[in-house]
Design a protein around this motif. Structure first.
Motif, PDB file in Angstrom:
ATOM      1  N   ALA A 162       0.826  -1.200   0.000  1.00 55.52           N
ATOM      2  CA  ALA A 162       0.000   0.000   0.000  1.00 55.52           C
ATOM      3  C   ALA A 162       0.866   1.257   0.000  1.00 55.52           C
ATOM      4  CB  ALA A 162      -0.932  -0.009   1.217  1.00 55.52           C
ATOM      5  N   LYS A 163       1.946   1.214   0.746  1.00 51.55           N
ATOM      6  CA  LYS A 163       2.859   2.353   0.764  1.00 51.55           C
ATOM      7  C   LYS A 163       3.478   2.572  -0.610  1.00 51.55           C
ATOM      8  CE  LYS A 163       6.938   4.092   3.215  1.00 51.55           C
ATOM      9  NZ  LYS A 163       7.935   3.804   4.295  1.00 51.55           N
ATOM     10  N   TRP A 164       3.825   1.477  -1.287  1.00 50.87           N
ATOM     11  CA  TRP A 164       4.401   1.590  -2.632  1.00 50.87           C
ATOM     12  C   TRP A 164       3.369   2.087  -3.633  1.00 50.87           C
ATOM     13  CZ3 TRP A 164       2.913  -1.696  -6.789  1.00 50.87           C
ATOM     14  CH2 TRP A 164       3.631  -1.509  -7.957  1.00 50.87           C
ATOM     15  N   LEU A 165       2.131   1.603  -3.534  1.00 52.79           N
ATOM     16  CA  LEU A 165       1.102   1.984  -4.501  1.00 52.79           C
ATOM     17  C   LEU A 165       0.792   3.474  -4.457  1.00 52.79           C
ATOM     18  CD1 LEU A 165      -1.364  -1.029  -4.117  1.00 52.79           C
ATOM     19  CD2 LEU A 165      -0.069  -0.421  -6.170  1.00 52.79           C
ATOM     20  N   ARG A 166       0.950   4.090  -3.288  1.00 50.39           N
ATOM     21  CA  ARG A 166       0.650   5.521  -3.181  1.00 50.39           C
ATOM     22  C   ARG A 166       1.565   6.370  -4.047  1.00 50.39           C
ATOM     23  NH1 ARG A 166       0.312   4.303   2.577  1.00 50.39           N
ATOM     24  NH2 ARG A 166      -1.877   4.208   3.218  1.00 50.39           N
ATOM     25  N   THR A 167       2.738   5.871  -4.345  1.00 55.97           N
ATOM     26  CA  THR A 167       3.715   6.664  -5.108  1.00 55.97           C
ATOM     27  C   THR A 167       4.113   6.000  -6.418  1.00 55.97           C
ATOM     28  OG1 THR A 167       5.539   5.612  -3.887  1.00 55.97           O
ATOM     29  CG2 THR A 167       4.644   7.661  -2.988  1.00 55.97           C
ATOM     30  N   ALA A 168       3.413   4.910  -6.793  1.00 62.57           N
ATOM     31  CA  ALA A 168       3.818   4.152  -7.979  1.00 62.57           C
ATOM     32  C   ALA A 168       3.113   4.599  -9.249  1.00 62.57           C
ATOM     33  CB  ALA A 168       3.553   2.659  -7.755  1.00 62.57           C
ATOM     34  N   GLY A 169       2.228   5.594  -9.147  1.00 65.44           N
ATOM     35  CA  GLY A 169       1.512   6.058 -10.330  1.00 65.44           C
ATOM     36  C   GLY A 169       0.231   5.292 -10.600  1.00 65.44           C
ATOM     37  N   LEU A 170      -0.323   4.637  -9.586  1.00 68.85           N
ATOM     38  CA  LEU A 170      -1.575   3.916  -9.773  1.00 68.85           C
ATOM     39  C   LEU A 170      -2.702   4.918 -10.007  1.00 68.85           C
ATOM     40  CD1 LEU A 170      -3.206   1.275  -9.740  1.00 68.85           C
ATOM     41  CD2 LEU A 170      -3.413   1.538  -7.252  1.00 68.85           C
ATOM     42  N   ALA A 171      -3.312   4.860 -11.200  1.00 71.96           N
ATOM     43  CA  ALA A 171      -4.330   5.845 -11.574  1.00 71.96           C
ATOM     44  C   ALA A 171      -5.744   5.282 -11.546  1.00 71.96           C
ATOM     45  CB  ALA A 171      -4.034   6.395 -12.971  1.00 71.96           C
ATOM     46  N   HIS A 172      -5.903   3.960 -11.787  1.00 71.90           N
ATOM     47  CA  HIS A 172      -7.233   3.370 -11.855  1.00 71.90           C
ATOM     48  C   HIS A 172      -7.214   1.972 -11.241  1.00 71.90           C
ATOM     49  CE1 HIS A 172      -8.811   6.420 -14.717  1.00 71.90           C
ATOM     50  NE2 HIS A 172      -7.575   6.403 -15.197  1.00 71.90           N
ATOM     51  N   VAL A 173      -8.278   1.648 -10.523  1.00 75.55           N
ATOM     52  CA  VAL A 173      -8.552   0.279 -10.070  1.00 75.55           C
ATOM     53  C   VAL A 173      -9.911  -0.077 -10.656  1.00 75.55           C
ATOM     54  CG1 VAL A 173      -8.915  -1.267  -8.121  1.00 75.55           C
ATOM     55  CG2 VAL A 173      -7.225   0.580  -7.953  1.00 75.55           C
ATOM     56  N   LEU A 174      -9.911  -0.988 -11.636  1.00 77.76           N
ATOM     57  CA  LEU A 174     -11.115  -1.313 -12.397  1.00 77.76           C
ATOM     58  C   LEU A 174     -11.542  -2.735 -12.067  1.00 77.76           C
ATOM     59  CD1 LEU A 174      -9.905   0.212 -15.795  1.00 77.76           C
ATOM     60  CD2 LEU A 174     -11.259   1.325 -13.999  1.00 77.76           C
ATOM     61  N   ASN A 175     -12.604  -2.852 -11.298  1.00 83.35           N
ATOM     62  CA  ASN A 175     -13.059  -4.148 -10.814  1.00 83.35           C
ATOM     63  C   ASN A 175     -13.763  -4.932 -11.915  1.00 83.35           C
ATOM     64  OD1 ASN A 175     -12.642  -3.946  -7.696  1.00 83.35           O
ATOM     65  ND2 ASN A 175     -13.561  -2.001  -8.289  1.00 83.35           N
ATOM     66  N   LEU A 176     -13.465  -6.229 -11.973  1.00 84.31           N
ATOM     67  CA  LEU A 176     -14.102  -7.095 -12.956  1.00 84.31           C
ATOM     68  C   LEU A 176     -15.539  -7.409 -12.543  1.00 84.31           C
ATOM     69  CD1 LEU A 176     -11.324  -9.671 -13.907  1.00 84.31           C
ATOM     70  CD2 LEU A 176     -12.092  -7.670 -15.185  1.00 84.31           C
ATOM     71  N   PRO A 177     -16.430  -7.611 -13.515  1.00 80.61           N
ATOM     72  CA  PRO A 177     -17.831  -7.899 -13.177  1.00 80.61           C
ATOM     73  C   PRO A 177     -18.036  -9.273 -12.562  1.00 80.61           C
ATOM     74  CG  PRO A 177     -17.484  -8.047 -15.545  1.00 80.61           C
ATOM     75  CD  PRO A 177     -16.216  -7.483 -14.978  1.00 80.61           C
ATOM     76  N   LYS A 178     -17.145 -10.212 -12.812  1.00 82.89           N
ATOM     77  CA  LYS A 178     -17.261 -11.533 -12.193  1.00 82.89           C
ATOM     78  C   LYS A 178     -15.868 -12.129 -12.026  1.00 82.89           C
ATOM     79  CE  LYS A 178     -18.188 -14.009 -16.543  1.00 82.89           C
ATOM     80  NZ  LYS A 178     -19.119 -14.951 -17.209  1.00 82.89           N
ATOM     81  N   ARG A 179     -15.781 -13.114 -11.155  1.00 79.60           N
ATOM     82  CA  ARG A 179     -14.493 -13.726 -10.858  1.00 79.60           C
ATOM     83  C   ARG A 179     -14.015 -14.579 -12.024  1.00 79.60           C
ATOM     84  NH1 ARG A 179     -16.353 -15.792  -4.840  1.00 79.60           N
ATOM     85  NH2 ARG A 179     -16.248 -13.766  -3.805  1.00 79.60           N
TER      86      ARG A 179
END
Length: 299
Positions: free
Chosen positions: A243-260
């Motif tokens: 989580a600490k890395w993701l804050r500064t890694a350039g993560l712009a979108h988290v796109l959840n899939l409609p099904k597993r």
């Protein structure tokens, strides 16, 4: 009226005291309890005699031996763990504790779905896991694309079918995949994290190994100028260090899939025991700030 009430009290108090006085009912209860305890001891005496011949034996072995010999518990049922434990307590002994068997290192991991890759050859990403992403932002997938964990190349092949002819770059660590990737463009059979100078690309789209996804993102930043799209379970973002890395890694979108996803295998089957929800984690160059969350549609 007052005299009637006084008469009622004088009549009811002796009756109640005679019916519920501790002197009249407690001795009977104590005697009954003592009689039941004595009867239980009598009924369990045959069990105690057998148990006394098995010092130190595990309770499960005692239970098996007693039931095999036809013995019954005090109330007529089969001998159970609790039956033996209570009998040992009457003998003033403690039930022996079974030895703890520690599983060999890695045994638990061997039961996980990803650890069964050797049994199922290799996992393939189903189309419904990546088609919604390609429809969500088509402008992300313009120019030369790459998939460093391409497998049979199905994701890049879908981009080609939509008009982006590349040439694209595909890589996989397995020699068996080379022939399947020949029609995509430039192909490499190598370890993406250690190979020399991966080709410059405009975007990356891949389903990497779970434990190496962060390393894949960092390596992609050295040669990808546009979106870096990583398919991972939503649990990938939950560890404190990541989580600490993701804050500064350039993560712009988290796109959840409609099904597993149900991973496909070359034999034609599907791995249906997947219990994780998945999402596409999209990293953009020079992105600074919190990511946006959205839900992809499978329509």
């Amino acid at each position: 009226m007052l005299d009637l009430a006084n008469q009622f009290r004088s009549f009811s108090a002796p009756a109640m005291s005679n019916s519920f006085s501790p002197k009249t009912f407690r001795p009977g209860i104590v005697e009954s309890q003592m009689r039941r305890t004595a009867d239980a001891h009598d009924r369990s005496r045959p069990l105690l005699e057998v148990i006394s011949t098995m010092p130190g034996a595990p309770i499960r072995d005692m239970v098996r031996a007693l039931n095999s010999a036809g013995h019954r518990a005090a109330r007529g049922g089969p001998v159970t763990h609790n039956t033996v434990a209570r009998a040992l307590a009457r003998m003033g002994e403690e039930a022996p504790k079974p030895p703890r068997h520690r599983a060999p290192k890695g045994a638990k991991a061997a039961k996980t779905i990803r650890a069964r890759a050797e049994q199922y050859e290799v996992f393939r990403t189903p189309a419904y896991a990546y088609l919604p992403l390609l429809d969500y932002r088509p402008e992300w997938f313009v120019g030369r694309g790459c998939d460093p964990s391409a497998g049979d190349g199905r994701m890049l092949r879908e981009i080609i079918s939509r008009g982006n002819m590349g040439p694209h770059w595909a890589s996989d660590i397995r020699d068996e995949e080379a022939a399947k990737l020949a029609d995509i463009g430039q192909v490499a059979v190598a370890d993406y994290l250690t190979m020399d100078d991966p080709p410059r690309s405009d975007f990356l789209l891949t389903n990497p190994p779970f434990t190496l996804a962060q390393e894949f993102v960092e390596r992609a930043k050295t040669h990808v100028s546009g979106p870096i799209c990583i398919l991972q379970s939503i649990g990938w973002q939950t560890t404190q260090r990541r989580a600490k890395w993701l804050r500064t890694a350039g993560l712009a979108h988290v796109l959840n899939l409609p099904k597993r996803p149900q991973w496909e295998v070359d034999s034609g089957g599907k791995i249906k025991s997947n219990v994780w929800d998945y999402a596409w984690f999209v990293f953009l160059p020079n992105h600074d700030g919190r990511p946006q969350m959205d839900w992809l549609s499978d329509n």
